[in-house]
Design an enzyme around this catalytic site. Structure first.
Site, mmCIF file in Angstrom:
data_model
loop_
_atom_site.group_PDB
_atom_site.id
_atom_site.type_symbol
_atom_site.label_atom_id
_atom_site.label_comp_id
_atom_site.label_asym_id
_atom_site.label_seq_id
_atom_site.Cartn_x
_atom_site.Cartn_y
_atom_site.Cartn_z
ATOM 1 N N GLY A 13 0.804 -1.218 0.000
ATOM 2 C CA GLY A 13 0.000 0.000 0.000
ATOM 3 C C GLY A 13 0.831 1.260 0.000
ATOM 4 O O GLY A 13 0.505 2.242 -0.686
ATOM 5 N N THR A 124 -4.771 -12.182 -3.773
ATOM 6 C CA THR A 124 -3.547 -12.980 -3.888
ATOM 7 C C THR A 124 -3.777 -14.210 -4.736
ATOM 8 O O THR A 124 -4.892 -14.764 -4.772
ATOM 9 C CB THR A 124 -3.074 -13.409 -2.486
ATOM 10 O OG1 THR A 124 -2.013 -14.357 -2.599
ATOM 11 C CG2 THR A 124 -4.188 -14.064 -1.690
ATOM 12 N N ASP A 125 -2.707 -14.687 -5.379
ATOM 13 C CA ASP A 125 -2.792 -15.938 -6.133
ATOM 14 C C ASP A 125 -3.008 -17.135 -5.225
ATOM 15 O O ASP A 125 -3.424 -18.213 -5.689
ATOM 16 C CB ASP A 125 -1.549 -16.147 -7.002
ATOM 17 C CG ASP A 125 -0.245 -16.216 -6.228
ATOM 18 O OD1 ASP A 125 -0.259 -16.121 -4.981
ATOM 19 O OD2 ASP A 125 0.822 -16.353 -6.877
ATOM 20 N N GLU A 126 -2.780 -16.984 -3.924
ATOM 21 C CA GLU A 126 -2.920 -18.111 -3.002
ATOM 22 C C GLU A 126 -4.355 -18.606 -2.882
ATOM 23 O O GLU A 126 -4.597 -19.726 -2.422
ATOM 24 C CB GLU A 126 -2.352 -17.750 -1.633
ATOM 25 C CG GLU A 126 -0.863 -17.455 -1.684
ATOM 26 C CD GLU A 126 -0.218 -17.348 -0.317
ATOM 27 O OE1 GLU A 126 -0.580 -18.133 0.578
ATOM 28 O OE2 GLU A 126 0.655 -16.484 -0.144
ATOM 29 N N TYR A 148 -5.164 -18.112 5.817
ATOM 30 C CA TYR A 148 -4.975 -16.820 5.153
ATOM 31 C C TYR A 148 -5.628 -16.810 3.776
ATOM 32 O O TYR A 148 -6.418 -15.911 3.442
ATOM 33 C CB TYR A 148 -3.483 -16.503 5.021
ATOM 34 C CG TYR A 148 -3.174 -15.482 3.947
ATOM 35 C CD1 TYR A 148 -3.656 -14.186 4.041
ATOM 36 C CD2 TYR A 148 -2.406 -15.825 2.826
ATOM 37 C CE1 TYR A 148 -3.386 -13.248 3.054
ATOM 38 C CE2 TYR A 148 -2.124 -14.892 1.842
ATOM 39 C CZ TYR A 148 -2.625 -13.609 1.958
ATOM 40 O OH TYR A 148 -2.353 -12.681 0.967
ATOM 41 N N ALA A 151 -9.423 -16.851 3.886
ATOM 42 C CA ALA A 151 -10.010 -15.562 4.250
ATOM 43 C C ALA A 151 -9.977 -14.601 3.061
ATOM 44 O O ALA A 151 -10.937 -13.868 2.812
ATOM 45 C CB ALA A 151 -9.264 -14.971 5.441
ATOM 46 N N LYS A 152 -8.877 -14.596 2.303
ATOM 47 C CA LYS A 152 -8.803 -13.736 1.124
ATOM 48 C C LYS A 152 -9.801 -14.182 0.053
ATOM 49 O O LYS A 152 -10.418 -13.337 -0.616
ATOM 50 C CB LYS A 152 -7.384 -13.740 0.558
ATOM 51 C CG LYS A 152 -6.354 -13.057 1.432
ATOM 52 C CD LYS A 152 -6.594 -11.563 1.575
ATOM 53 C CE LYS A 152 -6.210 -10.809 0.337
ATOM 54 N NZ LYS A 152 -6.324 -9.314 0.540
ATOM 55 N N LYS A 187 8.542 -11.992 5.958
ATOM 56 C CA LYS A 187 8.410 -12.657 4.669
ATOM 57 C C LYS A 187 9.775 -13.146 4.199
ATOM 58 O O LYS A 187 10.816 -12.628 4.613
ATOM 59 C CB LYS A 187 7.782 -11.711 3.648
ATOM 60 C CG LYS A 187 6.383 -11.230 4.036
ATOM 61 C CD LYS A 187 5.392 -12.376 4.169
ATOM 62 C CE LYS A 187 4.013 -11.910 4.587
ATOM 63 N NZ LYS A 187 3.311 -11.192 3.535
ATOM 64 N N PRO A 203 15.986 -20.192 7.752
ATOM 65 C CA PRO A 203 15.233 -21.446 7.761
ATOM 66 C C PRO A 203 14.649 -21.760 6.385
ATOM 67 O O PRO A 203 13.970 -20.930 5.785
ATOM 68 C CB PRO A 203 14.107 -21.151 8.762
ATOM 69 C CG PRO A 203 13.857 -19.679 8.592
ATOM 70 C CD PRO A 203 15.169 -19.055 8.209
ATOM 71 N N TYR A 205 12.112 -24.260 4.471
ATOM 72 C CA TYR A 205 11.062 -25.245 4.705
ATOM 73 C C TYR A 205 11.250 -26.504 3.857
ATOM 74 O O TYR A 205 11.488 -26.430 2.647
ATOM 75 C CB TYR A 205 9.695 -24.661 4.356
ATOM 76 C CG TYR A 205 9.060 -23.808 5.420
ATOM 77 C CD1 TYR A 205 9.028 -24.204 6.754
ATOM 78 C CD2 TYR A 205 8.452 -22.601 5.083
ATOM 79 C CE1 TYR A 205 8.420 -23.418 7.718
ATOM 80 C CE2 TYR A 205 7.845 -21.805 6.041
ATOM 81 C CZ TYR A 205 7.831 -22.225 7.355
ATOM 82 O OH TYR A 205 7.228 -21.444 8.309
ATOM 83 N N ARG A 212 7.418 -20.449 -6.455
ATOM 84 C CA ARG A 212 6.657 -19.204 -6.421
ATOM 85 C C ARG A 212 7.059 -18.326 -7.609
ATOM 86 O O ARG A 212 8.196 -18.379 -8.086
ATOM 87 C CB ARG A 212 6.924 -18.432 -5.117
ATOM 88 C CG ARG A 212 6.524 -19.195 -3.856
ATOM 89 C CD ARG A 212 5.026 -19.394 -3.765
ATOM 90 N NE ARG A 212 4.610 -20.083 -2.564
ATOM 91 C CZ ARG A 212 4.355 -21.392 -2.491
ATOM 92 N NH1 ARG A 212 4.502 -22.164 -3.579
ATOM 93 N NH2 ARG A 212 3.942 -21.939 -1.359
ATOM 94 N N ASN A 247 12.016 -22.347 -3.775
ATOM 95 C CA ASN A 247 12.551 -21.670 -2.599
ATOM 96 C C ASN A 247 14.048 -21.934 -2.443
ATOM 97 O O ASN A 247 14.795 -21.086 -1.958
ATOM 98 C CB ASN A 247 11.797 -22.124 -1.348
ATOM 99 C CG ASN A 247 10.393 -21.561 -1.302
ATOM 100 O OD1 ASN A 247 10.043 -20.645 -2.045
ATOM 101 N ND2 ASN A 247 9.563 -22.126 -0.438
#
Length: 320
Positions: A13, A124-126, A148, A151-152, A187, A203, A205, A212, A247
């Protein structure tokens, strides 16, 4: 033109607001900007430091009283306000439902009753879930896998319902993974960069092979402005960057950029419900004239330089 930017002190934003205030956005010259932001941990007025000519209101999009003060008289609402971190949604999904669903419904209702011309929901693409090959067109249904993303997706459906039920000019954009300056260091890119700059491990995963698509925040905001200028009511527009990386590949690039090696990487247990791959088809927004302009290698190098040069911005956020 009077524009209300909700979540305008956050990462994406604030980029949108800075672009408008810089005055180099064709079609938005002279826009009068109001920023509404709750200033949670990820909202930061330092993201707008050095800029004036806008009105700031601290408040919550789920608060009808605040919206009654800031929405009337607005021509365009662009909603960036959201809880966004998947890991946080796994630990506490309630905050995500409150802001990302109830907050969006409250904002939609305020814009409807105030007669706002256009409402743009930044999504979001998610929401699409995970795709093993190919890319999602906007016609694919939502299949979210994290709280998340769910909800989006709920907010997106509410937006489309307000268009169909009330005839509102509502538009939805769905972006791929953003990167760039001023991103809160939870992030992956700012987390890894700031850890590496401080001599800490990073870290990774699972097997690190989750894929991505990376989109510079400036390109994302350019796409949002294009949808405002040329998009159609009731439509969804994917915005992608065109650079797909695992990743593990991204980690290698960040290690190299920070002068570190793989000894700094700690393999950690995979995130629950971790989507394997995201990829959006951007043919629809390309037809409006969109193309990503920031080369990923150059954009990533510039991002690393920014974090290296601005520890006074990110170090207090990490310690908090």
């Amino acid at each position: 033109m009077r524009i209300l930017v909700t979540g305008g002190a956050g990462f994406i934003g604030s980029q949108f607001v800075r672009d408008l205030l810089d005055g180099d956005c064709p079609g938005f010259e002279g826009a009068r900007v109001t920023v509404l932001d709750k200033l949670t941990y990820a909202g930061n007025l330092a993201n707008l430091a050095g800029y004036d000519g806008y009105r700031f209101v601290r408040g919550d999009i789920a608060d009808p009283g605040v919206l009654a003060e800031v929405v009337p008289g607005t021509d365009v609402v662009v909603n960036f306000a959201a809880e966004t971190h998947v890991d946080r949604s796994i630990v506490d999904s309630a905050a995500f439902v409150r802001t990302n669903v109830l907050g969006v419904q409250t904002l939609l209702e305020a814009t409807r009753t105030a007669g706002v011309t256009t409402f743009l929901q930044v999504s979001t693409d998610e929401v699409y879930g995970s795709i093993p090959s190919g890319s999602w067109p906007e016609t694919d249904p939502p299949r979210p896998n994290s709280p998340y993303a769910a909800a989006k997706a709920g907010a997106d459906l509410l937006c489309l319902a307000y268009h169909r039920t009330y005839g509102m000019d509502v538009r939805v954009t769905r972006c791929s993974n953003n990167y760039g300056p001023f991103q809160f260091p939870e992030k992956v890119i700012p987390l890894f960069v700031t850890n590496l700059l401080d001599g800490l491990p990073v870290p990774l995963y699972g097997d690190g092979l989750n894929v991505r698509d990376w989109l510079h925040v400036a390109d994302h905001c350019r796409g949002v402005r294009l949808v405002l200028a040329k998009g159609e009511p009731g439509e969804i527009y994917n915005i992608g960057g065109g650079t797909e990386l695992t990743n593990r590949e991204l980690t290698g690039l960040l290690l190299q950029a920070c002068g570190a090696d793989w000894s700094r990487v700690r393999q950690v247990a995979d995130r629950p419900g971790h989507d394997r791959r995201y990829s959006v088809d951007i043919a629809k927004i390309r037809a409006l004239g969109y193309a990503p302009e920031v080369d990923f290698a150059a954009g990533l190098a510039e991002t690393v330089r920014w974090y290296r040069a601005n520890p006074a911005w990110w170090r207090p956020l990490r310690s908090a």
